[in-house]
Design an enzyme around this catalytic site. Structure first.
Site, PDB file in Angstrom:
ATOM      1  N   GLU A 207       0.830  -1.203   0.000  1.00  0.00           N
ATOM      2  CA  GLU A 207       0.000   0.000   0.000  1.00  0.00           C
ATOM      3  C   GLU A 207       0.868   1.259   0.000  1.00  0.00           C
ATOM      4  OE1 GLU A 207      -2.272  -3.042   2.612  1.00  0.00           O
ATOM      5  OE2 GLU A 207      -0.192  -2.579   2.049  1.00  0.00           O
TER       6      GLU A 207
ATOM      7  N   ALA B 205      18.447 -42.270  -8.950  1.00  0.00           N
ATOM      8  CA  ALA B 205      19.836 -42.527  -9.321  1.00  0.00           C
ATOM      9  C   ALA B 205      19.982 -44.000  -9.679  1.00  0.00           C
ATOM     10  CB  ALA B 205      20.789 -42.169  -8.167  1.00  0.00           C
TER      11      ALA B 205
ATOM     12  N   ASP C  45      26.017 -34.960  -2.154  1.00  0.00           N
ATOM     13  CA  ASP C  45      25.967 -34.142  -3.375  1.00  0.00           C
ATOM     14  C   ASP C  45      26.782 -32.861  -3.301  1.00  0.00           C
ATOM     15  OD1 ASP C  45      24.236 -36.069  -4.259  1.00  0.00           O
ATOM     16  OD2 ASP C  45      22.420 -34.866  -4.041  1.00  0.00           O
TER      17      ASP C  45
END
Length: 365
Positions: A54, A164, A202
Site C-alpha cells: 500500500e 539414481a 551431493d
C-alpha cells in the site's frame, strides 16, 4: 462483483506474487490504486518485508489517490510495527473505496484494519479474488494458523520412481527445462531445505542460477549430529549466502557459527518440531529437495502440503535408488495421498503438482 473489480484484483494478485520468497516473515501483498478507471499507483511488498504494498502504491499515486479505489490482496495492517499502519495511510490519502481479497488472521490485524477503514467512512468490499489470494498467501497463513511454514516437497525421478542408478549416478535424470523450473521454484520460497545425507553426498549449493541477478533463498540443512563437511561448498559460502543448520543436542555448532552459519538446536529432530522452529524463526515457505530419508520423514509426519514431481521418460529398474525412504506402511490405505492440481509438459519431462487435502480446499477445488 464487476468485471473491472475482478480485473484490477487479478492485477494486484499478480503483483503480490512478485514478492514470494523475498519478504518473510511478512506476507507478499499486491496493491493497485484506480482512479476514474485508470491505474494511478501500484506496488507490492518489497524485499525484507518493507515498504508494504500500500505504501508503494500510494507513493506512486500521490494526490490522485483521493477518491480512488485501492485493490489490496490482504487486509491492510492496523498495528504499529517498524512502519505505521497501512489502513491509516489509505485513510490519510483520501481513498474512497478499498477492495480486499482476504482477511489477515494475524492477531494484530484480524479484522481491525478493515474496521478502521469503515469507521473512517471508506467503503470496503471483501472476498474478490479470495481463492487465488489464499493460494498465494498459503505460506503466511500456515505460519500464523499452524505455527509452521508451508512445505513443498520436490521430487525428480525416472518414471519408475528412481533418483539414481545403483552406483549413485543421477546427473541428469530430468532435462534442462525441468532444472530451470526448479530454480524458479527456489526463487518463490523463503528457503531450500535438504537433509544431511544429501549435503554429504551431493555437496550442493542450493542456489538459484541462470535467472539473472536475484536474491538467493535461505539454505537449510537438517543434520542431527552436524557431521557435515567443513570443506564443502555450503561451508565455503556460509558467510555470503545465508545458511541455517538445524541440529540435535550435543552437536558441535561452533565451527559452523564461526563460518557465518546460523545454528538451531531442536531436541529429537522430529519433523513437526523442526518446522515449528523454522516458523518461530520467521519462515513461511520451505522447498524441500530431499533426500529420500528426509522426504519420507516429512510424509510420515503429514507435514507435506504440496508435492511437485518431475518425471522423466527414463527407466532405471529395481536396482536404482528410490526417491523415498521407508514409510513403514502396512496397508495401502495408510499411504499419504495427495490430490492432483495441475500437470505440465516441461521440455519433454512431466511436472505434476499435488496438494494435500487442506491445501486443495484452500485452492477452491
Amino acid at each position: 462483483m464487476s468485471a473491472a473489480d475482478a480485473r484490477h484484483m487479478a492485477h494486484a494478485l499478480s503483483l503480490g506474487r512478485r514478492g514470494l520468497g523475498r519478504c518473510w516473515p511478512n506476507p507478499s501483498v499486491g496493491c493497485v490504486i484506480v482512479a476514474h478507471g485508470r491505474v494511478v499507483g501500484r506496488g507490492f511488498t518489497q524485499a525484507g518485508g518493507r515498504p508494504h504494498a500500500e505504501t508503494m502504491a500510494l507513493a506512486q499515486a500521490g494526490g490522485l489517490a483521493r477518491g480512488a479505489t485501492a485493490y489490496v490482496t490482504l487486509e491492510p495492517c492496523a498495528h504499529h510495527g517498524q512502519t505505521p499502519p497501512c489502513a491509516d495511510a489509505l485513510i490519510a490519502a483520501g481513498v474512497a473505496r478499498v477492495v480486499c481479497a482476504l482477511g489477515d488472521p494475524d492477531p494484530r490485524v484480524a479484522g481491525a484494519g478493515l474496521a478502521r477503514l469503515r469507521v473512517a467512512g471508506v467503503e470496503v468490499v471483501q472476498g474478490i479474488g479470495a481463492d487465488q489470494a489464499a493460494q498465494d498467501q498459503a505460506g503466511f497463513l500456515s505460519r500464523i494458523n499452524r505455527l509452521r511454514p508451508l512445505v513443498t516437497l520436490k521430487l525428480a525421478s525416472s518414471f519408475d520412481g528412481r533418483i539414481a542408478t545403483a552406483s549413485g549416478e543421477s546427473r541428469w535424470i530430468t532435462g534442462p527445462a525441468a532444472r530451470r523450473t526448479v530454480h524458479g521454484l527456489r526463487l518463490t520460497h523463503d528457503a531450500v531445505m535438504i537433509g544431511g545425507g544429501t549435503a554429504r553426498a551431493d555437496d550442493p549449493m542450493l542456489d538459484v542460477r541462470d535467472l539473472g541477478t536475484v536474491a538467493q533463498p535461505l539454505r537449510v540443512v537438517l543434520s542431527g549430529a552436524l557431521d557435515l563437511p567443513l570443506d564443502g561448498r555450503l561451508a565455503r559460502t556460509a558467510g555470503t549466502v545465508p545458511l541455517w543448520l538445524v541440529h540435535g543436542p550435543g552437536a558441535n555448532a561452533a565451527p559452523w557459527q564461526a563460518l557465518g552459519a546460523r545454528t538451531i538446536e531442536v531436541a529429537g529432530m522430529a519433523p513437526g518440531d523442526v518446522l515449528r522452529a523454522l516458523g518461530d524463526a520467521g519462515l513461511t515457505r520451505v522447498l524441500c529437495e530431499g533426500g529420500g530419508q528426509l522426504a519420507a520423514a516429512l510424509l510420515r509426519a503429514g507435514a507435506v502440503d504440496r508435492l511437485i514431481g518431475f518425471t522423466a521418460g527414463l527407466a532405471l529398474g529395481a536396482e536404482g535408488r528410490p526417491s523415498l525412504g521407508d514409510l513403514g506402511l502396512a496397508r495401502l490405505a495408510d499411504g499419504p495421498r495427495f490430490h492432483l492440481h495441475r500437470v505440465s509438459d516441461i521440455g519433454g519431462d512431466v511436472m505434476a503438482e499435488w496438494l494435500s487435502a487442506p491445501q486443495m480446499g484452500a485452492a477452491g477445488q
